[in-house]
Write a protein that holds these residues in place. Structure first.
Motif, short mmCIF file in Angstrom:
data_model
loop_
_atom_site.label_atom_id
_atom_site.label_comp_id
_atom_site.label_asym_id
_atom_site.label_seq_id
_atom_site.Cartn_x
_atom_site.Cartn_y
_atom_site.Cartn_z
N LYS A 218 0.84 -1.20 0.00
CA LYS A 218 0.00 0.00 0.00
C LYS A 218 0.87 1.25 0.00
O LYS A 218 2.01 1.23 0.47
N ASP B 47 -0.13 7.98 0.71
CA ASP B 47 -1.59 8.17 0.80
C ASP B 47 -2.02 9.06 1.96
O ASP B 47 -2.92 9.88 1.81
N LYS B 48 -1.37 8.87 3.11
CA LYS B 48 -1.92 9.51 4.30
C LYS B 48 -2.04 11.03 4.14
O LYS B 48 -3.06 11.61 4.49
N LEU C 293 -4.96 11.80 1.92
CA LEU C 293 -6.26 11.46 2.51
C LEU C 293 -6.70 12.44 3.59
O LEU C 293 -7.88 12.58 3.88
N THR C 294 -5.72 13.09 4.19
CA THR C 294 -6.06 13.97 5.31
C THR C 294 -6.02 15.45 4.89
O THR C 294 -6.12 16.32 5.74
N GLY C 295 -5.87 15.68 3.61
CA GLY C 295 -5.86 17.06 3.14
C GLY C 295 -4.54 17.76 3.38
O GLY C 295 -4.46 18.98 3.37
N GLN C 296 -3.48 16.96 3.62
CA GLN C 296 -2.17 17.56 3.91
C GLN C 296 -1.22 17.53 2.73
O GLN C 296 -0.05 17.88 2.88
N GLY C 297 -1.68 17.09 1.57
CA GLY C 297 -0.83 17.15 0.38
C GLY C 297 -0.41 18.58 0.15
O GLY C 297 -1.07 19.51 0.61
N ASP D 257 -1.24 25.35 -2.69
CA ASP D 257 -1.26 25.32 -1.22
C ASP D 257 -0.08 26.10 -0.63
O ASP D 257 0.03 26.24 0.58
N GLY E 249 -6.97 21.37 2.32
CA GLY E 249 -7.46 20.09 1.81
C GLY E 249 -8.60 20.25 0.81
O GLY E 249 -8.84 19.36 0.00
N VAL F 53 -12.37 17.91 4.66
CA VAL F 53 -11.62 16.66 4.73
C VAL F 53 -10.74 16.61 5.98
O VAL F 53 -10.48 15.53 6.52
N GLU F 54 -10.33 17.77 6.45
CA GLU F 54 -9.46 17.80 7.63
C GLU F 54 -10.17 17.27 8.88
O GLU F 54 -9.52 16.97 9.87
N CYS G 179 -10.06 12.68 10.01
CA CYS G 179 -9.07 11.94 10.78
C CYS G 179 -9.26 12.30 12.25
O CYS G 179 -9.28 13.47 12.61
N GLY H 18 -5.34 11.43 14.77
CA GLY H 18 -4.33 10.64 14.06
C GLY H 18 -4.86 9.33 13.52
O GLY H 18 -4.16 8.62 12.81
N LEU I 73 -7.21 7.30 11.06
CA LEU I 73 -7.96 7.55 9.83
C LEU I 73 -9.42 7.13 9.98
O LEU I 73 -9.72 6.13 10.64
N GLN J 89 -11.44 6.88 4.83
CA GLN J 89 -10.04 7.15 4.44
C GLN J 89 -9.26 5.85 4.36
O GLN J 89 -8.48 5.63 3.44
N PHE K 141 -10.11 4.00 1.23
CA PHE K 141 -9.44 4.59 0.06
C PHE K 141 -7.98 4.12 -0.01
O PHE K 141 -7.45 3.84 -1.07
N HIS K 142 -7.35 4.04 1.14
CA HIS K 142 -5.96 3.58 1.20
C HIS K 142 -5.87 2.10 0.80
O HIS K 142 -5.08 1.72 -0.06
#
Ligand code: FES
Ligand code: FES
Lengths: 776, 157
Positions: free
Chosen positions: A12, A16-17, A20-24, A29, B35, B75-76, B79, B82, B84, B88, B91-92
């Motif tokens: 995996k 991803d993390k 997925l958490t909007g931290q990209g 940004d 996000g 989206v924030e 989680c 910490g 998920l 989420q 999706f992973h």
């Protein structure tokens, strides 16, 4: 060097993390302190002379700090954006015609969306407002958007010194031998085949931030680029005329590329200029409408395709004559796609004794054409598989048998095709059979009659494809041991969503026998990687992965000396396997992880071997491209009442050699097939005769949505790894785009077998299908 | 300038903003919640989807002032400490994201859909995703992830 178990597993993704958490962290940004915003005035005309530009209104507008026009730009003595197409000579020996592509229109505009002026202001709204205040006196000129029209005598001339709008012509193959094959043929089938111009539409629009450090006199560019090293060289050396070291190019997370973010664009040098002038960071992010106007577009070819065959259906020769629509300027490697890009894979996996390919590359008053996922191979595959399908129908051959009988046989490999491609591995017949059995042919008639009972038309198609991958041939990988016992891996290629952080770490972990968690991955920064070939041509794993392999080999070679020292043995007695250096038959052993830990902080080791002894870097350079291939099939249902198309089944069998991470590979196939389906059914960049872009937003330009795309059943043929790189991989990123359009088209043609489909071209919209069925 | 007061991800905020500020801009630029993504200018892509008072909204089509007094989830918020959210995680697990740009909008659409509690299947998920574009994945894994994530959400409540 044998790899450990992690290679081949669907590990995996470690990236991803943050996504997925909007931290990209994408370009938009990023905000830098004290930053200002650029906005661009773009030409509303496809072809016009600029008589006068009045910028006084904009300059006086609140918050505006800079306005730049073409005249200002030339005064700075900046150069044009370069064209680096390897194919650059006419058949007759003359040099390709490359008109200057300045970042701003100088005295004439040549496509709608071309930049006429830049405004920089305190806020984005104030910049956009000021753009409206610039007055331009345009004198409209005649427009040509169709490449065939552009070649005709009397067509509007886009460049005064380029007759007939012809940038370049090109040929590959043996014209005389092909002519002889056609002379001896029992049948010759010819068709005119169009490949629609499409937009790449990564969901993240292009954008960039430029910054200037007056102390170091260095510029930094954060840019949504999938090719930072080559872009940097072009922006620094060719345009701004500074040393490349003076430009630090960084690509943060990239929201999809597909080729659109590969070439150079005018906006980055413009905002770099502004940043330097104002000594402030300058930001620009495109609106989607701006992207449609100014992003490069792909495909866009009209071809006459002819197939010569014997009475029994044996292929004798193939002739393709193409006209490629280049747009108003030469994109970075634009001329390459309709020429060598489309020529190389002509003939596909079939045995052709002779092929002749000829192309004309033509300027039109449209946005610039550049590689889009597949770049030439989808066009070639479409030309070939459409003519084969038409041949089968016209001459009443079974389309499956006709294809099978002409496939190259595995026992004849390795061989060089009539187009000069070296095929070292593969088994096209087995791949075809594997796909055929996957499609459940025996169930077909039941599925077809069920559809008929519901009043639907049902069709099936299957076709093999062959492509060539490896993009930019050279790649860098570096390993740095850190004090916290982790190792940094940096690779010059860049992920645009393709999962390099996972797959490259997976490779290194497999080779060194260390945990994936102890690898920290870096990419997209010219200060961290001395060079890189960007992302394109499905080169990530093939070339980038091979560079990781080389770096790992060097690490192990040096590690062996260190291990020998630590264990106090002769290094010739040491073996390495599963991440452990050991002397066979003894208890003397040390793991790679130990080596890393011991080397990180040890004075003794540093004293003996030098600081950073285990930091290694390597380059890999592929000699020849690898040849992925496969066979895709699909079944469609057509609703005669609406012309609507439903892709009921889609099957893919692909030979990508070694599969490093099947989950990621599946993702590539699914995404690329969806794009291929998009091209076949709905996507097209449409220009009005006036040169206005009619598909300038996501309302007018149709992208496949979730209900347009079926679930795809995917299998791999893993019996034929290539010997052209140490991993045995063949690029996987573009194959779906190569394989899907013709399969979808041919399945629809099969469903419409009782109708006249002669004038049908992609995209096969429901309107076109309905008109065909209802003869309107 | 007008003062807008609303609750975002459980936190009450009150900020003076220009009247024409879009909710998406408000979230990204005023609250620094990056996000929520912007992929288009015609309300077509869904990269900006957030949940306002329990309903999915394309935040680029709504003024921040229109959300005054509302509860907004981005989206924030998914989680938890910490950990998920099940969606989420799905999706992973299913590799439902590549570049990640469409992902926040997909996740918010998926969570809102699952919260409706209706039975869903492949077809209904594909239909519900009408407003969300993804150019990378071909949707297959997104659909699979949403089905799995919704199931997880049901069994956990
Ligand atoms: S940004 Fe595209 S729908 Fe909101
Ligand atoms: S993952 Fe890239 S747009 Fe969906």
């Amino acid at each position: 060097m044998k790899a450990l178990g992690s290679i081949g597993k669907s590990i995996k993704r470690s990236e991803d993390k943050r996504f997925l958490t909007g931290q990209g962290k994408y370009v938009d940004d990023i905000n830098l302190p004290n930053q200002v915003y650029a906005a661009f005035l773009r030409s509303p005309y496809a072809h016009a002379i600029i008589n006068r530009i009045d910028t006084s209104g904009a300059l006086g507008s609140p918050g505006v700090s800079l306005v730049v026009t073409g005249t200002d730009w030339l005064k700075e003595n900046y150069g044009p954006l370069p064209c680096t197409s390897r194919i650059n000579t006419f058949v007759g020996g003359e040099k390709m015609k490359v008109p200057p592509r300045h970042c701003l229109a100088i005295d004439r505009v040549r496509f709608v969306g071309e930049i006429v002026a830049m405004v920089v202001a305190e806020t984005k709204p104030s910049a956009l407002h000021a753009v409206e205040l610039i007055e331009v006196d345009y004198e409209e000129l005649e427009v040509v958007t169709d490449p065939e029209e552009a070649l005709k005598p009397g067509a509007p001339q886009i460049w005064d010194d380029i007759p007939n709008n012809l940038c370049l012509d090109f040929e590959l193959g043996d014209r005389i031998k092909t002519a002889a094959a056609f002379d001896s043929a029992h049948y010759i089938i010819s068709r005119k085949i169009k490949n629609n111009r499409v937009a790449g539409v990564p969901i993240e629009p292009r954008g960039a931030i430029a910054n200037y450090d007056d102390d170091t006199k260095r510029l930094t560019l954060f840019n949504s680029s999938q090719n930072i090293h080559e872009n940097r060289d072009a922006y620094a050396i060719d345009v701004l005329k500074i040393e490349k070291e003076k430009l630090h190019h960084v690509a943060p997370d990239i929201g999809g590329g597909f080729g659109v973010k590969n070439g150079t664009y005018p906006e980055p040098p413009l905002i770099l200029h502004a940043a330097k002038k104002l000594c402030r960071p300058v930001k620009w992010v495109a609106d989607r409408s701006e992207s449609f106007l100014s992003d490069t577009q792909g495909r866009g070819q009209v071809s006459t395709v002819s197939l010569a065959l014997t009475k029994e259906g044996k292929f004798l020769g193939l002739r393709v004559e193409t006209v490629g629509n280049l747009g108003a300027y030469c994109g970075t490697i634009g001329p390459f796609t309709p020429t060598a890009g489309t020529a190389r894979t002509q003939g596909g996996p079939y045995g052709f004794a002779s092929i002749y390919y000829y192309a004309k590359v033509v300027f039109t008053n449209t946005a610039i054409m550049a590689p889009y996922r597949g770049a030439g191979r989808p066009e070639a595959a479409f030309q070939l598989e459409r003519i084969i399908e038409e041949t089968a129908r016209e001459l009443d051959f079974d389309p499956i048998e006709l294809r099978k009988k002409n496939l190259i046989q595995a026992k004849t490999l390795p061989l060089r095709t009539a187009m000069g491609l070296d095929i070292d591995s593969g088994n096209f017949v087995e791949v075809f059979d594997q796909a055929l059995s996957l499609t459940d042919r025996t169930g077909f008639s039941a599925r077809a009659s069920a559809a008929t009972r519901r009043g639907k038309l049902y069709g099936f198609a299957i076709a093999p494809y062959l492509e060539c991958t490896g993009g930019g041939s050279k790649e860098f990988a570096g390993i740095t041991v850190r004090d916290d016992n982790k190792i940094e891996l940096s690779v010059g290629s860049h992920s645009t969503g393709t999962g390099h952080e996972t797959s490259f770490a997976q490779l290194l972990s497999g080779y060194l026998g260390i945990g994936v968690d102890s690898i920290v991955f870096f990419q997209g920064d010219t200060d961290r990687t001395p060079f890189g070939g960007g992302h394109g041509g499905s080169r990530g794993m093939e070339v980038g992965g091979s560079a990781v392999y080389e770096a790992a080999s060097t690490f192990i070679k040096k590690g062996r000396l260190l291990a020998a020292y630590i264990l106090g043995v002769e290094n010739s007695r040491l073996q390495f396997s599963n991440g452990v250096f050991f002397v066979s038959g003894t208890d003397k052993s040390v793991t790679s992880e130990d080596l890393i830990a011991q080397s990180a902080g040890s004075e003794v080791i540093n004293g003996e071997f030098g600081y950073g002894y285990l930091n290694v870097s390597a380059t890999f350079e592929r000699e020849i491209m690898s040849i992925p291939n496969g066979c895709h099939a699909c079944e469609v249902e057509v609703d005669p009442e609406t012309g609507g198309i439903n892709i009921v089944n889609y099957w893919a069998v692909d030979d990508f050699g070694t599969i490093v991470n099947g989950m990621l590979t599946d993702g590539q196939v699914m995404g690329a097939v969806a794009q291929g389906i998009g091209q076949a059914l709905m996507e097209e960049s449409v220009y009005a005769d006036s040169g206005q872009l009619m598909t300038g937003s996501l309302i007018d330009y149709a992208l496949p949505r979730a209900f347009d795309v079926p679930n795809i059943r995917i299998q791999y043929y893993e019996e034929a790894p290539t010997k052209k790189n140490p991993l045995g991989v063949k690029g996987a990123g573009e194959a779906g785009c190569v394989a899907a359009p013709h399969v979808v088209f041919n399945a629809i043609a099969d469903a419409l077998r009782n109708f006249n489909i002669e004038s049908l071209d992609m995209p096969l919209t429901s309107e076109k299908i309905w008109r065909t069925i209802h003869r309107r | 300038m007008t003062r807008v007061s609303l609750e975002v991800n459980g936190k009450k905020t009150s900020i003076d903003i220009p009247d024409n500020t879009l909710l998406s801009t408000f979230l990204r630029e005023h609250l620094n919640l990056k996000g929520t993504h912007i992929g288009c200018d015609t309300s077509q892509c869904g990269a900006c989807v957030v949940i306002v008072n329990g309903k999915t909204v394309k935040s680029c089509t709504m003024l921040a002032l229109q959300a005054a007094g509302s509860r907004v989830e981005t989206v924030e918020s998914l989680c938890d400490d910490g950990k998920l959210h099940p969606m989420q995680r799905a999706f992973h697990e299913y590799h439902a994201l590549q570049c990640g740009f469409c992902t926040p909008g997909m996740l918010m659409t998926a969570v809102a859909l699952a919260k409706k509690g209706k039975e869903i299947d492949e077809l209904s998920v594909r239909t519900e995703l009408e407003g969300n574009l993804c150019r990378c994945t071909g949707y297959q894994n997104i659909v699979a992830a949403i089905l799995a994530g919704a199931k997880k959400m049901r069994t956990q409540t």
